[in-house]
Design an enzyme around this catalytic site. Structure first.
Site, short mmCIF file in Angstrom:
data_model
loop_
_atom_site.label_atom_id
_atom_site.label_comp_id
_atom_site.label_asym_id
_atom_site.label_seq_id
_atom_site.Cartn_x
_atom_site.Cartn_y
_atom_site.Cartn_z
N ASP A 1 -15.47 16.61 -26.44
CA ASP A 1 -14.87 16.44 -27.77
C ASP A 1 -15.18 17.65 -28.63
O ASP A 1 -16.29 18.16 -28.63
CB ASP A 1 -15.42 15.16 -28.43
N LYS B 1 3.26 14.28 -29.11
CA LYS B 1 2.80 13.34 -28.08
C LYS B 1 3.88 13.14 -27.00
O LYS B 1 3.56 12.98 -25.82
CB LYS B 1 2.45 11.98 -28.71
N TYR C 1 3.88 14.46 -35.20
CA TYR C 1 2.85 13.89 -34.32
C TYR C 1 3.51 13.26 -33.09
O TYR C 1 3.14 13.55 -31.95
CB TYR C 1 2.01 12.84 -35.07
N THR D 1 1.74 7.21 -26.72
CA THR D 1 1.83 6.30 -27.87
C THR D 1 3.20 5.64 -27.92
O THR D 1 4.19 6.21 -27.42
CB THR D 1 1.59 7.07 -29.19
N ASP D 2 3.26 4.48 -28.55
CA ASP D 2 4.58 3.82 -28.71
C ASP D 2 5.48 4.61 -29.66
O ASP D 2 6.70 4.38 -29.71
CB ASP D 2 4.43 2.36 -29.18
N GLU D 3 4.89 5.54 -30.42
CA GLU D 3 5.72 6.33 -31.36
C GLU D 3 6.72 7.23 -30.64
O GLU D 3 7.66 7.71 -31.26
CB GLU D 3 4.83 7.18 -32.27
P1 NAD Z 1 -8.95 9.88 -33.36
O1 NAD Z 1 -8.26 10.79 -34.29
O2 NAD Z 1 -9.84 8.81 -33.90
O3 NAD Z 1 -9.86 10.75 -32.34
C1 NAD Z 1 -9.38 11.91 -31.73
C2 NAD Z 1 -10.57 12.60 -31.07
O4 NAD Z 1 -10.09 13.77 -30.39
C3 NAD Z 1 -11.63 13.07 -32.06
O5 NAD Z 1 -12.91 12.72 -31.60
C4 NAD Z 1 -11.45 14.57 -32.10
O6 NAD Z 1 -12.65 15.27 -32.41
C5 NAD Z 1 -10.98 14.83 -30.69
N1 NAD Z 1 -10.23 16.09 -30.58
C6 NAD Z 1 -9.20 16.51 -31.35
N2 NAD Z 1 -8.79 17.73 -30.96
C7 NAD Z 1 -9.55 18.07 -29.89
C8 NAD Z 1 -9.58 19.20 -29.04
N3 NAD Z 1 -8.74 20.23 -29.21
N4 NAD Z 1 -10.48 19.23 -28.03
C9 NAD Z 1 -11.34 18.20 -27.86
N5 NAD Z 1 -11.37 17.11 -28.65
C10 NAD Z 1 -10.48 17.05 -29.65
O7 NAD Z 1 -7.84 9.29 -32.42
P2 NAD Z 1 -7.62 7.81 -31.82
O8 NAD Z 1 -6.96 6.99 -32.84
O9 NAD Z 1 -8.87 7.36 -31.19
O10 NAD Z 1 -6.53 8.14 -30.70
C11 NAD Z 1 -6.92 8.51 -29.38
C12 NAD Z 1 -5.69 8.75 -28.55
O11 NAD Z 1 -4.88 7.58 -28.51
C13 NAD Z 1 -4.78 9.86 -29.07
O12 NAD Z 1 -4.25 10.55 -27.97
C14 NAD Z 1 -3.67 9.11 -29.80
O13 NAD Z 1 -2.49 9.87 -29.81
C15 NAD Z 1 -3.57 7.88 -28.95
N6 NAD Z 1 -3.07 6.66 -29.61
C16 NAD Z 1 -3.72 6.18 -30.71
C17 NAD Z 1 -3.30 4.98 -31.26
C18 NAD Z 1 -3.97 4.39 -32.47
O14 NAD Z 1 -3.47 3.41 -33.02
N7 NAD Z 1 -5.11 4.92 -32.93
C19 NAD Z 1 -2.22 4.28 -30.70
C20 NAD Z 1 -1.56 4.83 -29.59
C21 NAD Z 1 -2.02 6.01 -29.04
O1 DAU Z 2 1.87 3.36 -33.11
C1 DAU Z 2 0.81 4.08 -32.58
C2 DAU Z 2 0.32 5.08 -33.59
O2 DAU Z 2 -0.32 4.32 -34.61
C3 DAU Z 2 -0.64 6.10 -33.02
O3 DAU Z 2 0.00 6.85 -32.04
C4 DAU Z 2 -1.18 7.01 -34.14
O4 DAU Z 2 -2.16 7.91 -33.64
C5 DAU Z 2 -1.82 6.13 -35.19
O5 DAU Z 2 -2.23 6.93 -36.28
C6 DAU Z 2 -0.84 5.07 -35.67
O6 DAU Z 2 0.26 5.67 -36.42
P1 DAU Z 2 0.86 4.95 -37.71
O7 DAU Z 2 1.53 5.96 -38.53
O8 DAU Z 2 1.61 3.73 -37.33
O9 DAU Z 2 -0.53 4.45 -38.40
P2 DAU Z 2 -1.01 4.48 -39.91
O10 DAU Z 2 -2.30 3.71 -39.94
O11 DAU Z 2 -1.03 5.85 -40.48
O12 DAU Z 2 0.10 3.67 -40.67
C7 DAU Z 2 0.40 2.33 -40.29
C8 DAU Z 2 1.51 1.83 -41.21
O13 DAU Z 2 0.99 1.73 -42.54
C9 DAU Z 2 2.69 2.77 -41.28
O14 DAU Z 2 3.88 2.01 -41.38
C10 DAU Z 2 2.46 3.55 -42.56
C11 DAU Z 2 1.75 2.55 -43.45
N1 DAU Z 2 0.79 3.14 -44.40
C12 DAU Z 2 -0.16 3.97 -43.91
C13 DAU Z 2 -1.07 4.57 -44.74
C14 DAU Z 2 -2.13 5.50 -44.20
C15 DAU Z 2 0.86 2.85 -45.75
O15 DAU Z 2 1.72 2.06 -46.21
N2 DAU Z 2 -0.04 3.43 -46.58
C16 DAU Z 2 -0.99 4.30 -46.14
O16 DAU Z 2 -1.78 4.81 -46.97
#
Ligand code: NAD
Ligand code: DAU
Length: 340
Positions: A34, A153, A149, A125-127
């Site tokens: 990381d 992805k 983003y 991701t589902d995005e």
């Molecule tokens: P996060 O932002 O909490 O963590 C990302 C981690 O990656 C951090 O620890 C950061 O330091 C590390 N990182 C970033 N750039 C790096 C690099 N160049 N080299 C090494 N480490 C690096 O993210 P998360 O929410 O835990 O998401 C993890 C994965 O799951 C991502 O690939 C994201 O796209 C995917 N994902 C997240 C969600 C969600 O809801 N959080 C949903 C679907 C997919």
């Molecule tokens: O769907 C999977 C994705 O979910 C992951 O791939 C991404 O890494 C993760 O960040 C997340 O993306 P979203 O954009 O869906 O998550 P976020 O928490 O930013 O926003 C969730 C919803 O809430 C979205 O419809 C935007 C809304 N939102 C978000 C923020 C931060 C608000 O209304 N106000 C806010 O301040």
């Protein structure tokens, strides 16, 4: 022992996965790679830093020397590392392209040379499906990412697939929906709204608040990924959806109920540009492998609120004294929340 490399293991899902893996698989040795960006927190791993079955390496996945050394000795790579926040990708996409696309490419090149690699899990991701107004996305559906983003992805997702199709790298691609749970960085909506509510600060709800996300508890995601490592088929894609489609406004009301705060904290603000209306996943394929989510959303959200209540030591320094976060927050919300 199975050598498992977890990239991004100091982030939200990655750190939950490292804990899950060490607790569930006594025969796994886990290395976390990381970079410790703003989202990577060593404190997420504090209780496993001295574990003899875990080692932590600070480094960049796009650094071919580090990636090569670690990937080449691995049996399994679980690649979480990424820039992950949609709003930040709208402010500027360069880091997203560098880490999510180029970094993934560097890891995949290393994977080509890894002599005993059995599995490379690409966390997508589902995005990548874009906004889904009707029905649910299947793994074979067209990819239509609509924000930088999601596009980065999608690039990584297809690059990983191409390294399987062309070079035989043992890639499986996972497409999870929105995760929630402990250790999620307080820029994402659930931890942001919980911690703002606890501090009686406004909850900035984008647009009309009727956008839908499908919430998946992070432990259900970890269990799904474990199953894909065990039973997935190389070259295949697996959706991981929680089956909890909730409108943002309803989510906000639930958070206010759980934190015992008034509805007057809801602050409708200018929408996110290109805001995807709805995500929805068809999870038939993963369920056929034997997975189903175990954590009901009402329980998971209550426990998550409880976790943030009990762990102020974790989030308060980020929100109150972290200059990077404060500058991000001002750029994202300063003008949105200013009284007109
Ligand atoms: P996060 O932002 O909490 O963590 C990302 C981690 O990656 C951090 O620890 C950061 O330091 C590390 N990182 C970033 N750039 C790096 C690099 N160049 N080299 C090494 N480490 C690096 O993210 P998360 O929410 O835990 O998401 C993890 C994965 O799951 C991502 O690939 C994201 O796209 C995917 N994902 C997240 C969600 C969600 O809801 N959080 C949903 C679907 C997919
Ligand atoms: O769907 C999977 C994705 O979910 C992951 O791939 C991404 O890494 C993760 O960040 C997340 O993306 P979203 O954009 O869906 O998550 P976020 O928490 O930013 O926003 C969730 C919803 O809430 C979205 O419809 C935007 C809304 N939102 C978000 C923020 C931060 C608000 O209304 N106000 C806010 O301040």
């Amino acid at each position: 022992m199975l050598e498992v490399l977890v990239t991004g293991g100091a982030g939200f899902i990655g750190s939950n996965f490292v804990h899950y893996a060490l607790a569930t698989h006594p025969d796994w040795r886990v290395t976390t790679l990381d970079k410790l960006t703003y989202a990577g927190r060593l404190e997420n791993l504090q209780d496993v830093l001295d574990d003899p079955r875990h080692s932590f390496v600070r480094g960049d996945i796009a650094d071919a020397a580090v990636a090569g050394r670690l990937v080449e000795r691995s049996d399994v790579v679980v690649h979480f590392a990424a820039e992950t926040h949609v709003d930040r990708s709208i402010q500027g996409a360069a880091d997203f392209i560098q880490t999510d696309v180029v970094g993934t490419y560097v890891l995949l090149e290393a994977a080509r040379r890894a002599p005993h690699l059995q599995r490379f899990i690409q966390i997508s991701t589902d995005e990548v499906y874009g906004s889904v107004l009707q029905g649910s996305s299947r793994e074979t559906d067209e990819l239509k990412p609509r924000n930088p983003y999601a596009a980065s992805k999608a690039g990584a997702d297809r690059l990983a697939y191409s390294f399987w199709a062309t070079h035989g790298v043992p890639v499986c691609i996972a497409r999870p929906s929105n995760n929630y749970g402990p250790y999620q960085f307080p820029e994402k909506v659930i931890p942001l709204f919980i911690t703002n509510a606890l501090d009686n600060l406004p909850l900035p709800l984008y647009g009309d608040g009727l956008h839908v996300r499908d919430w998946l508890h992070v432990l259900d995601d970890c269990r799904a990924l474990d199953l894909i490592i065990e039973s997935g088929v190389n070259g295949e894609v697996y959706n991981i959806g929680g089956g909890n489609e909730v409108k943002n406004l309803d989510l906000t009301r639930r958070i206010l109920d759980l934190t015992e705060r008034p509805a007057s904290l809801i602050a409708p603000v200018r929408d996110r540009p290109g805001h995807d209306r709805r995500y929805s996943l068809d999870t038939t394929k993963l369920r056929a492998l034997g997975w189903e989510p175990q954590i009901a959303f009402a329980d998971g959200l209550r426990e998550t609120v409880q976790w943030y209540r009990a762990n102020e030591w974790w989030w308060r320094p980020i929100k109150q004294s972290n200059a990077e976060f404060q500058s991000y927050y001002t750029a994202q919300y300063g003008e949105r929340l200013r009284p007109s």
